[in-house]
Design a protein around this motif. Sequence first.
Motif, short mmCIF file in Angstrom:
data_model
loop_
_atom_site.label_atom_id
_atom_site.label_comp_id
_atom_site.label_asym_id
_atom_site.label_seq_id
_atom_site.Cartn_x
_atom_site.Cartn_y
_atom_site.Cartn_z
N ASN A 7 30.73 -25.45 -57.81
CA ASN A 7 29.78 -24.08 -58.32
C ASN A 7 30.34 -23.38 -56.54
N LEU A 8 31.08 -21.78 -57.17
CA LEU A 8 30.78 -20.99 -56.50
C LEU A 8 29.52 -20.54 -55.69
N GLY A 9 29.32 -20.72 -54.32
CA GLY A 9 28.23 -19.91 -54.07
C GLY A 9 28.04 -18.96 -53.07
N GLY A 10 27.09 -18.35 -52.07
CA GLY A 10 27.27 -17.12 -51.25
C GLY A 10 28.22 -17.03 -50.63
N TRP A 11 28.86 -15.67 -50.76
CA TRP A 11 30.08 -15.02 -50.04
C TRP A 11 29.58 -13.78 -49.14
N CYS A 12 30.00 -14.27 -48.32
CA CYS A 12 29.66 -12.73 -47.35
C CYS A 12 30.97 -12.59 -46.28
N VAL A 13 31.28 -11.38 -46.15
CA VAL A 13 32.34 -11.14 -45.24
C VAL A 13 31.45 -9.80 -44.50
N LEU A 14 32.42 -9.84 -43.35
CA LEU A 14 32.01 -8.38 -42.36
C LEU A 14 33.05 -7.47 -42.34
N PRO A 15 32.28 -6.40 -42.47
CA PRO A 15 33.24 -5.23 -43.36
C PRO A 15 34.44 -5.08 -42.47
N GLU A 16 34.57 -5.38 -41.47
CA GLU A 16 35.90 -4.92 -41.09
C GLU A 16 37.41 -6.09 -41.61
N TYR A 17 36.95 -7.33 -42.40
CA TYR A 17 37.79 -8.25 -42.44
C TYR A 17 37.44 -8.20 -43.68
N ARG A 18 37.83 -7.67 -44.57
CA ARG A 18 36.92 -7.09 -46.25
C ARG A 18 38.35 -7.40 -47.57
N LEU A 19 39.31 -7.28 -46.20
CA LEU A 19 40.29 -7.24 -47.00
C LEU A 19 41.50 -8.57 -46.81
N SER A 20 40.65 -9.63 -45.96
CA SER A 20 40.30 -11.28 -46.36
C SER A 20 39.74 -12.32 -47.26
N SER A 21 38.70 -10.89 -47.90
CA SER A 21 38.09 -11.95 -48.75
C SER A 21 38.33 -12.82 -49.34
#
Length: 283
Positions: free
Chosen positions: A80-94
């Motif tokens: 089950n996929l849970g919380g997904w959070c990435v800092l704005p400056e690293y969103r290209l790696s999300s």
Amino acid sequence: MSVTVVPITPADVQRVAQFLHTHLNSRLHVDVWARSIIPPWRADAPNHGFMLLSAATVVGVYLAFYSERAIGGRRERFCNLGGWCVLPEYRLSSFRLLKAILAQEGYHFTDLTPSGNVIGINERLGFRHLDSTLLLAPNLPWPAPPGRVTSDPGRIERLLTGDDLRRYLDHRETAAARHTVLTDSGGTCHVVFRADRPKNLPFFASLVHVSDPLVFRRMFRPFTGHLLVRHRIPATLVEPRVAGHRPRPSVRLRSARRRMFHSPYLRPDQIDLLYSELVCVPF
């Protein structure tokens, strides 16, 4: 700056919990996040999701909750996929986090709380939608026959047997699940719900699991009366796919919740909401 994707191990849980508290949901204390990341049920979990590291600092997280279920006489493994959070400056790696989770072979994947552009991403990756029609039913002070509705843990353990008891024991220590057992002349029904809190107020009971839809249908009014009197919850959010019927009185809400899954052969009716972030994370 280079970014690496690595599995979340038990040793990483505390710093992942701190990251999620700071950047995803500060209403949940760090200790609550840490408790939520590791489910209490037994599972051969290869990780607790994946995280992005930049110079050994956590800059992104995608949680995962693993379980093994008996379906159609076979043992099936779920992620089950849970919380997904990435800092704005690293969103290209999300997307690298999602790719790492889905690259794990032998799992059926569920995403029970997708929102925003995640829905489109899932669709492009082959996820299918579950029926997530949502109804709002008022919890009115309906009377219940003595002893037929209980939230007492001791009584619940005495009333449940077999798979129902096992599911209860698997979930009784989770941070978000609440339990009630209904009994009538036709049988016993184990109900799992969570208390959703808009603006920090306990307001809605959201159904997660109903073990016997027929008993639940007959006992729905006493159940909602119990929620009002015992739990001080004035309304219940009902997904007919979970409840097995459309209760009256109730109104259909325009904004249904999104539920999605990815499986090579399981049917939508074989996918439920247990063993997921819905019972683990009290967001």
